[in-house]
Scaffold this motif. Structure first.
Motif, PDB file in Angstrom:
ATOM      1  N   THR A 131       0.838  -1.198   0.000  1.00  0.00           N
ATOM      2  CA  THR A 131       0.000   0.000   0.000  1.00  0.00           C
ATOM      3  C   THR A 131       0.875   1.251   0.000  1.00  0.00           C
ATOM      4  OG1 THR A 131      -0.111  -0.071   2.417  1.00  0.00           O
ATOM      5  CG2 THR A 131      -1.869  -1.174   1.192  1.00  0.00           C
ATOM      6  N   GLY A 132       0.278   2.359  -0.422  1.00  0.00           N
ATOM      7  CA  GLY A 132       1.004   3.619  -0.464  1.00  0.00           C
ATOM      8  C   GLY A 132       2.077   3.653  -1.531  1.00  0.00           C
ATOM      9  N   ARG A 133       1.793   3.080  -2.693  1.00  0.00           N
ATOM     10  CA  ARG A 133       2.808   2.973  -3.746  1.00  0.00           C
ATOM     11  C   ARG A 133       3.089   4.327  -4.401  1.00  0.00           C
ATOM     12  NH1 ARG A 133      -0.462  -1.863  -6.767  1.00  0.00           N
ATOM     13  NH2 ARG A 133      -0.898  -3.056  -4.874  1.00  0.00           N
ATOM     14  N   ARG A 134       4.328   4.508  -4.820  1.00  0.00           N
ATOM     15  CA  ARG A 134       4.678   5.679  -5.608  1.00  0.00           C
ATOM     16  C   ARG A 134       3.956   5.622  -6.947  1.00  0.00           C
ATOM     17  NH1 ARG A 134       9.061   8.676  -4.203  1.00  0.00           N
ATOM     18  NH2 ARG A 134       9.220   9.393  -6.359  1.00  0.00           N
ATOM     19  N   PRO A 135       3.489   6.757  -7.444  1.00  0.00           N
ATOM     20  CA  PRO A 135       2.848   6.728  -8.764  1.00  0.00           C
ATOM     21  C   PRO A 135       3.868   6.448  -9.862  1.00  0.00           C
ATOM     22  CG  PRO A 135       3.108   8.990  -7.997  1.00  0.00           C
ATOM     23  CD  PRO A 135       3.494   8.104  -6.843  1.00  0.00           C
ATOM     24  N   ALA A 136       3.397   5.825 -10.934  1.00  0.00           N
ATOM     25  CA  ALA A 136       4.259   5.584 -12.086  1.00  0.00           C
ATOM     26  C   ALA A 136       4.558   6.912 -12.769  1.00  0.00           C
ATOM     27  CB  ALA A 136       3.585   4.625 -13.062  1.00  0.00           C
ATOM     28  N   ARG A 137       5.753   7.020 -13.338  1.00  0.00           N
ATOM     29  CA  ARG A 137       6.120   8.234 -14.067  1.00  0.00           C
ATOM     30  C   ARG A 137       7.094   7.857 -15.175  1.00  0.00           C
ATOM     31  NH1 ARG A 137      11.047  10.769 -12.401  1.00  0.00           N
ATOM     32  NH2 ARG A 137      12.156   9.551 -10.822  1.00  0.00           N
ATOM     33  N   ARG A 138       7.099   8.651 -16.205  1.00  0.00           N
ATOM     34  CA  ARG A 138       8.035   8.402 -17.298  1.00  0.00           C
ATOM     35  C   ARG A 138       9.420   8.832 -16.841  1.00  0.00           C
ATOM     36  NH1 ARG A 138       5.318   6.952 -21.762  1.00  0.00           N
ATOM     37  NH2 ARG A 138       7.229   7.044 -22.988  1.00  0.00           N
ATOM     38  N   SER A 139      10.334   7.907 -16.795  1.00  0.00           N
ATOM     39  CA  SER A 139      11.673   8.185 -16.295  1.00  0.00           C
ATOM     40  C   SER A 139      12.642   7.231 -16.965  1.00  0.00           C
ATOM     41  CB  SER A 139      11.709   8.019 -14.770  1.00  0.00           C
ATOM     42  OG  SER A 139      12.974   8.369 -14.255  1.00  0.00           O
ATOM     43  N   GLN A 140      13.915   7.400 -16.656  1.00  0.00           N
ATOM     44  CA  GLN A 140      14.930   6.549 -17.264  1.00  0.00           C
ATOM     45  C   GLN A 140      15.057   5.252 -16.488  1.00  0.00           C
ATOM     46  OE1 GLN A 140      18.531   8.454 -18.605  1.00  0.00           O
ATOM     47  NE2 GLN A 140      19.780   6.695 -18.031  1.00  0.00           N
ATOM     48  N   ARG A 141      15.184   4.165 -17.225  1.00  0.00           N
ATOM     49  CA  ARG A 141      15.351   2.853 -16.600  1.00  0.00           C
ATOM     50  C   ARG A 141      16.701   2.787 -15.893  1.00  0.00           C
ATOM     51  NH1 ARG A 141      13.235  -2.291 -17.454  1.00  0.00           N
ATOM     52  NH2 ARG A 141      11.878  -1.440 -19.078  1.00  0.00           N
ATOM     53  N   PRO A 142      16.740   2.362 -14.635  1.00  0.00           N
ATOM     54  CA  PRO A 142      18.023   2.254 -13.936  1.00  0.00           C
ATOM     55  C   PRO A 142      18.786   1.010 -14.367  1.00  0.00           C
ATOM     56  CG  PRO A 142      16.288   1.428 -12.542  1.00  0.00           C
ATOM     57  CD  PRO A 142      15.617   1.941 -13.793  1.00  0.00           C
ATOM     58  N   ASP A 143      20.073   1.009 -14.097  1.00  0.00           N
ATOM     59  CA  ASP A 143      20.860  -0.207 -14.277  1.00  0.00           C
ATOM     60  C   ASP A 143      20.656  -1.115 -13.070  1.00  0.00           C
ATOM     61  OD1 ASP A 143      21.797   0.721 -16.672  1.00  0.00           O
ATOM     62  OD2 ASP A 143      23.706   1.419 -15.880  1.00  0.00           O
ATOM     63  N   VAL A 144      20.942  -2.401 -13.266  1.00  0.00           N
ATOM     64  CA  VAL A 144      20.735  -3.405 -12.217  1.00  0.00           C
ATOM     65  C   VAL A 144      22.003  -4.212 -12.012  1.00  0.00           C
ATOM     66  CG1 VAL A 144      19.523  -5.563 -11.657  1.00  0.00           C
ATOM     67  CG2 VAL A 144      18.238  -3.597 -12.491  1.00  0.00           C
ATOM     68  N   LEU A 145      22.342  -4.417 -10.754  1.00  0.00           N
ATOM     69  CA  LEU A 145      23.458  -5.283 -10.368  1.00  0.00           C
ATOM     70  C   LEU A 145      22.932  -6.393  -9.474  1.00  0.00           C
ATOM     71  CD1 LEU A 145      26.497  -6.019  -9.966  1.00  0.00           C
ATOM     72  CD2 LEU A 145      26.508  -4.390  -8.062  1.00  0.00           C
ATOM     73  N   LEU A 146      23.105  -7.637  -9.904  1.00  0.00           N
ATOM     74  CA  LEU A 146      22.831  -8.789  -9.036  1.00  0.00           C
ATOM     75  C   LEU A 146      24.107  -9.045  -8.241  1.00  0.00           C
ATOM     76  CD1 LEU A 146      20.946 -11.191 -11.487  1.00  0.00           C
ATOM     77  CD2 LEU A 146      20.024  -9.329 -10.091  1.00  0.00           C
ATOM     78  N   ALA A 147      24.042  -8.833  -6.934  1.00  0.00           N
ATOM     79  CA  ALA A 147      25.235  -8.833  -6.098  1.00  0.00           C
ATOM     80  C   ALA A 147      25.418 -10.166  -5.376  1.00  0.00           C
ATOM     81  CB  ALA A 147      25.176  -7.694  -5.079  1.00  0.00           C
ATOM     82  N   ALA A 148      26.458 -10.873  -5.752  1.00  0.00           N
ATOM     83  CA  ALA A 148      26.903 -12.103  -5.083  1.00  0.00           C
ATOM     84  C   ALA A 148      25.826 -13.168  -4.959  1.00  0.00           C
ATOM     85  CB  ALA A 148      27.464 -11.769  -3.700  1.00  0.00           C
ATOM     86  N   PRO A 149      25.143 -13.537  -6.064  1.00  0.00           N
ATOM     87  CA  PRO A 149      24.210 -14.669  -5.973  1.00  0.00           C
ATOM     88  C   PRO A 149      24.948 -15.937  -5.571  1.00  0.00           C
ATOM     89  CG  PRO A 149      24.625 -14.084  -8.272  1.00  0.00           C
ATOM     90  CD  PRO A 149      25.247 -13.016  -7.438  1.00  0.00           C
ATOM     91  N   ARG A 150      24.305 -16.760  -4.768  1.00  0.00           N
ATOM     92  CA  ARG A 150      24.982 -17.923  -4.194  1.00  0.00           C
ATOM     93  C   ARG A 150      24.611 -19.229  -4.874  1.00  0.00           C
ATOM     94  NH1 ARG A 150      23.775 -17.372   2.098  1.00  0.00           N
ATOM     95  NH2 ARG A 150      25.269 -19.084   2.191  1.00  0.00           N
ATOM     96  N   ASP A 151      23.600 -19.205  -5.731  1.00  0.00           N
ATOM     97  CA  ASP A 151      23.133 -20.432  -6.386  1.00  0.00           C
ATOM     98  C   ASP A 151      22.968 -20.161  -7.873  1.00  0.00           C
ATOM     99  OD1 ASP A 151      21.645 -23.257  -5.942  1.00  0.00           O
ATOM    100  OD2 ASP A 151      20.518 -22.051  -7.384  1.00  0.00           O
ATOM    101  N   HIS A 152      23.458 -21.079  -8.702  1.00  0.00           N
ATOM    102  CA  HIS A 152      23.452 -20.846 -10.146  1.00  0.00           C
ATOM    103  C   HIS A 152      22.049 -20.828 -10.740  1.00  0.00           C
ATOM    104  CE1 HIS A 152      23.410 -25.199  -9.668  1.00  0.00           C
ATOM    105  NE2 HIS A 152      23.068 -25.341 -10.933  1.00  0.00           N
TER     106      HIS A 152
END
Length: 322
Positions: A131-152
């Motif tokens: 609940t209380g979600r931020r409204p959607a807005r047109r913006s730039q897609r961020p980059d994503v880093l998956l940090a130290a996954p432990r299972d393939h």
């Protein structure tokens, strides 16, 4: 309290992951077992059709006319949230009986489905809370880093989610060697989980958050920050970090923390990444839609893929690793 129901699930590993998805939200998990799953998982909690039809049903399926899961109001206690078979989806009798049919918007160009347990976790997140979600807005897609996954397999399934939610590239800080430089059997399993044969995602090795980013947001079920659905996860110069257990940011970097707000157990990595990536895609709104693929050459015939005696048949994604 709602109940998570798997309809016709075949893979025992998916059934186990579904149970863990339910545990994240402290709700029971049942199975309408039409695939003899209970013979492989003794003690499986099942429900028959008559018992299931006595509850309001919310079907999670990309059937025609399904509403976005982001737009549905919080459902009432006693409902059954149903996810379907890995290949066939929910059977028609439950789709016809459903009070609501919801889908998770998939703007990706190649892979356009999630692992069934990941889909269940995303649906539970938006249907039972957030609940209380931020409204959607047109913006730039961020980059994503998956940090130290432990299972393939968890890493592969997380990369599948990233492609389905519209990313074309994701960085992986691969401390435990679950994606880069893995033995061939593990590599085959991880690429299968990522659906690499139809996944256009570029996976890039990383040593951690790059100094080039002006803003780093670490999203974790164990953080003390605000919920992810109340945190701005978009914008130029933003890096979203989704860590596995035990990861800590470099001491030299200032980060923001956002919490994957679940009432139960933290859950396995693919479930956490699915929720975070879904929330970023929700905040992006229409701007999250991927561009249609360019019109390329068309061919009147194709090569037959055959392996001569003593040879070995390789998929294109395996050749790219060399």
């Amino acid at each position: 309290m709602v109940t998570l129901v798997g309809d016709g699930i075949e893979n025992p590993a998916n059934a186990t992951a579904l149970t863990e998805a339910a545990g994240m939200f402290a709700v029971p998990c049942r199975f309408r077992d039409s695939r003899d799953l209970s013979s492989q998982l003794p003690g499986l909690s099942t429900v028959d059709t008559d018992g299931l039809l006595t509850t309001p049903i919310v079907a999670v399926d990309n059937a025609p006319g399904a509403e976005s899961v982001y737009n549905v109001r919080r459902i009432h206690s006693g409902a059954s949230i149903v996810v379907g078979n890995e290949r066939r989806g929910i059977r028609p009798d439950l789709l016809r009986a459903a009070a609501h049919t919801v889908q998770i918007p998939m703007p990706g160009r190649g892979v356009n489905t999630l692992n069934v347990a990941t889909a269940a976790a995303v649906a539970l997140y938006y249907l039972s809370g957030a609940t209380g979600r931020r409204p959607a807005r047109r913006s730039q897609r961020p980059d994503v880093l998956l940090a130290a996954p432990r299972d393939h397999v968890e890493a592969g399934s997380s990369l599948r989610s990233a492609a389905a939610f519209g990313w074309s590239a994701v960085a992986v800080e691969d401390r435990d060697k679950v994606w880069f430089g893995t033995p061939r059997p593990l590599r085959a399993e991880s690429r299968a989980a990522a659906r690499s044969h139809r996944n256009p995602l570029r996976v890039m090795p990383s040593e951690g958050p790059d100094p080039v980013y002006s803003r780093i947001v670490v999203c974790s079920p164990t953080s003390d920050g605000p919920p992810v659905h109340r945190t701005d996860l978009t914008g130029a110069g933003t890096l979203i970090v989704i860590p596995d257990e035990g990861w800590e940011p470099p001491p030299s970097r200032t980060v923001e923390w956002a919490r994957v707000d679940v009432p139960g157990a933290p859950g396995r990595y693919r479930l956490v990444t699915g929720i975070v990536l879904a929330e970023v895609a929700r905040q992006l709104g229409d701007s999250a839609k991927a561009r249609p693929p360019r019109r390329g050459l068309s061919y009147g015939s194709e090569l037959d893929l055959t392996a001569p005696d003593g040879g070995e048949l390789l998929d294109p994604w395996e050749l790219e690793q060399y």
